[in-house]
Design a protein around this motif. Structure first.
Motif, mmCIF file in Angstrom:
data_model
loop_
_atom_site.group_PDB
_atom_site.id
_atom_site.type_symbol
_atom_site.label_atom_id
_atom_site.label_comp_id
_atom_site.label_asym_id
_atom_site.label_seq_id
_atom_site.Cartn_x
_atom_site.Cartn_y
_atom_site.Cartn_z
ATOM 1 N N LEU A 35 -24.550 13.046 -14.305
ATOM 2 C CA LEU A 35 -25.318 11.981 -13.650
ATOM 3 C C LEU A 35 -25.406 12.249 -12.157
ATOM 4 N N GLU A 36 -24.332 12.743 -11.587
ATOM 5 C CA GLU A 36 -24.288 13.066 -10.156
ATOM 6 C C GLU A 36 -25.389 14.042 -9.764
ATOM 7 N N ALA A 37 -25.477 15.135 -10.489
ATOM 8 C CA ALA A 37 -26.445 16.183 -10.148
ATOM 9 C C ALA A 37 -27.877 15.721 -10.376
ATOM 10 N N TYR A 38 -28.075 14.964 -11.453
ATOM 11 C CA TYR A 38 -29.447 14.520 -11.740
ATOM 12 C C TYR A 38 -29.895 13.473 -10.727
ATOM 13 N N ALA A 39 -29.003 12.572 -10.354
ATOM 14 C CA ALA A 39 -29.327 11.577 -9.328
ATOM 15 C C ALA A 39 -29.708 12.270 -8.023
ATOM 16 N N LEU A 62 -38.481 6.125 -4.872
ATOM 17 C CA LEU A 62 -37.141 6.267 -4.312
ATOM 18 C C LEU A 62 -36.384 4.946 -4.449
ATOM 19 N N ARG A 63 -37.079 3.851 -4.228
ATOM 20 C CA ARG A 63 -36.441 2.540 -4.417
ATOM 21 C C ARG A 63 -36.016 2.351 -5.876
ATOM 22 N N THR A 64 -36.879 2.764 -6.802
ATOM 23 C CA THR A 64 -36.521 2.681 -8.220
ATOM 24 C C THR A 64 -35.319 3.566 -8.534
ATOM 25 N N ALA A 65 -35.265 4.742 -7.915
ATOM 26 C CA ALA A 65 -34.127 5.641 -8.133
ATOM 27 C C ALA A 65 -32.822 4.988 -7.691
ATOM 28 N N LEU A 66 -32.862 4.219 -6.613
ATOM 29 C CA LEU A 66 -31.655 3.522 -6.173
ATOM 30 C C LEU A 66 -31.215 2.492 -7.206
ATOM 31 N N GLN A 67 -32.191 1.857 -7.854
ATOM 32 C CA GLN A 67 -31.855 0.903 -8.912
ATOM 33 C C GLN A 67 -31.235 1.622 -10.117
ATOM 34 N N VAL A 68 -31.836 2.727 -10.486
ATOM 35 C CA VAL A 68 -31.390 3.457 -11.675
ATOM 36 C C VAL A 68 -30.006 4.057 -11.475
ATOM 37 N N PHE A 69 -29.795 4.688 -10.319
ATOM 38 C CA PHE A 69 -28.561 5.427 -10.086
ATOM 39 C C PHE A 69 -27.582 4.672 -9.181
ATOM 40 N N GLY A 70 -27.828 3.390 -8.981
ATOM 41 C CA GLY A 70 -27.014 2.617 -8.049
ATOM 42 C C GLY A 70 -25.537 2.623 -8.354
ATOM 43 N N SER A 71 -25.173 2.697 -9.635
ATOM 44 C CA SER A 71 -23.757 2.677 -10.012
ATOM 45 C C SER A 71 -23.071 4.007 -9.742
ATOM 46 N N ALA A 72 -23.853 5.044 -9.449
ATOM 47 C CA ALA A 72 -23.284 6.383 -9.308
ATOM 48 C C ALA A 72 -23.314 6.910 -7.890
ATOM 49 N N ILE A 73 -24.131 6.324 -7.025
ATOM 50 C CA ILE A 73 -24.305 6.871 -5.680
ATOM 51 C C ILE A 73 -23.846 5.872 -4.625
ATOM 52 N N ASP A 74 -23.502 6.410 -3.465
ATOM 53 C CA ASP A 74 -23.085 5.596 -2.330
ATOM 54 C C ASP A 74 -24.021 5.904 -1.172
ATOM 55 N N PRO A 126 -23.658 14.329 0.103
ATOM 56 C CA PRO A 126 -23.810 13.196 -0.831
ATOM 57 C C PRO A 126 -22.473 12.572 -1.190
ATOM 58 N N ARG A 127 -22.509 11.270 -1.420
ATOM 59 C CA ARG A 127 -21.311 10.542 -1.822
ATOM 60 C C ARG A 127 -21.600 9.821 -3.136
ATOM 61 N N TYR A 128 -20.631 9.888 -4.054
ATOM 62 C CA TYR A 128 -20.820 9.324 -5.382
ATOM 63 C C TYR A 128 -19.635 8.448 -5.760
ATOM 64 N N THR A 129 -19.839 7.674 -6.804
ATOM 65 C CA THR A 129 -18.739 6.934 -7.403
ATOM 66 C C THR A 129 -18.154 7.782 -8.538
ATOM 67 N N SER A 130 -17.070 7.325 -9.103
ATOM 68 C CA SER A 130 -16.400 8.116 -10.138
ATOM 69 C C SER A 130 -17.243 8.280 -11.397
ATOM 70 N N ILE A 131 -18.094 7.305 -11.715
ATOM 71 C CA ILE A 131 -18.887 7.384 -12.945
ATOM 72 C C ILE A 131 -19.917 8.504 -12.879
ATOM 73 N N ALA A 132 -20.209 8.971 -11.687
ATOM 74 C CA ALA A 132 -21.218 10.021 -11.518
ATOM 75 C C ALA A 132 -20.837 11.329 -12.182
ATOM 76 N N GLN A 133 -19.569 11.511 -12.517
ATOM 77 C CA GLN A 133 -19.125 12.749 -13.140
ATOM 78 C C GLN A 133 -19.411 12.801 -14.638
ATOM 79 N N LEU A 134 -19.783 11.664 -15.214
ATOM 80 C CA LEU A 134 -20.035 11.640 -16.656
ATOM 81 C C LEU A 134 -21.303 12.406 -17.002
ATOM 82 N N SER A 136 -26.403 12.790 -20.570
ATOM 83 C CA SER A 136 -26.838 12.474 -21.931
ATOM 84 C C SER A 136 -26.091 11.278 -22.511
ATOM 85 N N VAL A 137 -24.859 11.061 -22.061
ATOM 86 C CA VAL A 137 -24.072 9.916 -22.543
ATOM 87 C C VAL A 137 -24.618 8.611 -21.986
ATOM 88 N N LEU A 138 -25.192 8.685 -20.792
ATOM 89 C CA LEU A 138 -25.560 7.473 -20.056
ATOM 90 C C LEU A 138 -27.045 7.102 -20.136
#
Length: 322
Positions: free
Chosen positions: A20-24, A61-73, A160-168, A171-173
């Motif tokens: 998720l980190e890399a795709y975000a 880009l605004r939509t991307a923040l909504q989609v990946f908000g739990s993974a990025i800082d 870039p800064r991420y949250t811990s869930i970004a490592q998942l 395909s799981v998410l």
């Protein structure tokens, strides 16, 4: 993943991202580059397509923040609110471009000479509004807030800064990322409005539904490479519906502008007939579409579709993600 690898996430010579980190990172980088690439052309004001692309990039880009908000800082200076404010000022000019194009290309050629003269007054008023709107946009693009926005994303892409869930694994998410905006779309009250009640507040509600379609489409397009033909067909359907509702909204706005400019009740039979014809064309299959999206079985099918990506994240060629 190293910083160097993150910076090359979009490079076709490297393996496609799987976390998720890399795709975000890839999606945010692409949309940010899309915005800044158009800036000089927008300020040159010679090609309306540049403004359209910059506005779309800002919205995506605004939509991307909504989609990946739990993974990025992302720092506050790059927030969704800042992007919304930028999109709004770009939209003021873009919307006037759309109205002027409709006036000159769709309406005016089909009017008699008397009505054309009346419509020319509307055209002049819109052009004056555009001059003012463009001046406001130009000022915003030269202000510190916009420069801070760009610097924030440029710096984030370097570090870039991420949250811990970004490592998942992505395909799981996938279903969890796509589910919220689909639910927002399906529970929108606009689906309850029939084609016979589209004026006033009901018309505004259809416009809000159009925006919900747009957000759902932008999000879905981020993940099209991971789903099959049914998903792609659905995205195409939402895109077409967004365009239809957009055409209807444009006629409503144009009618209001024309009435306001002429300063009295609009009494231009040929123009009114042209507007009504465009409105009918925009909503010609609305009853069929809205009943489809109110159908329990179809709604269940959409949710099931999101649960079944057909391609694993690591199997997608990076060029297909663009």
């Amino acid at each position: 993943m190293t910083k160097a690898q993150q910076g090359r996430a979009s490079n076709s010579a490297t393996p496609p991202p799987q976390t998720l980190e890399a795709y975000a990172y890839q999606v945010i980088e692409e949309q940010y580059r899309r915005i800044v690439k158009q800036e000089k052309r927008v300020l040159a004001d010679k090609d309306p397509e540049a403004l359209h692309q910059m506005r779309v990039g800002t919205r995506r880009l605004r939509t991307a923040l909504q989609v990946f908000g739990s993974a990025i800082d992302i720092p506050k200076a790059g927030s969704a609110q800042r992007l919304r404010d930028l999109a709004r000022v770009l939209g003021e000019v873009r919307d006037l471009d759309v109205q002027l194009a409709s006036l000159e290309q769709e309406y005016r050629p089909n009017l008699n000479q008397k009505e054309q003269k009346q419509l020319d007054k509307v055209s002049e008023a819109l052009k004056k509004q555009r001059v003012k709107a463009f001046a406001r946009m130009k000022a915003v693009l030269s202000q510190p807030l916009y420069q801070e926005l760009k610097t924030t994303y440029a710096d984030w892409l370097k570090r870039p800064r991420y949250t811990s869930i970004a490592q998942l694994p992505l395909s799981v998410l996938l279903p969890d990322l796509l589910g919220p905006l689909l639910s927002h779309l399906l529970v929108h009250p606009g689906w309850l409005i029939s084609s016979k009640e589209t004026s006033g507040e009901k018309g505004i509600m259809l416009h809000e539904l159009r925006k919900a379609c747009k957000h759902a489409r932008y999000q879905a397009e981020f993940f099209m490479p991971f789903y099959g033909e049914q998903f792609q067909d659905w995205v195409a359907e939402i895109k077409a519906l967004q365009a239809q509702l957009g055409d209807f909204q444009d006629t409503q706005v144009f009618l209001e502008l024309a009435t306001k400019t002429l300063g009295r009740e609009l009494r231009l039979p040929d123009l009114q007939a042209a507007i009504e014809q465009k409105q009918q064309g925009a909503l010609v299959n609305w009853e069929e579409i809205r009943q489809k999206y109110l159908d329990e079985g179809f709604r269940y099918h959409l949710h099931q579709m999101l649960l079944q990506p057909t391609v694993k994240a690591g199997q997608v060629h990076p060029e297909l993600v663009r």
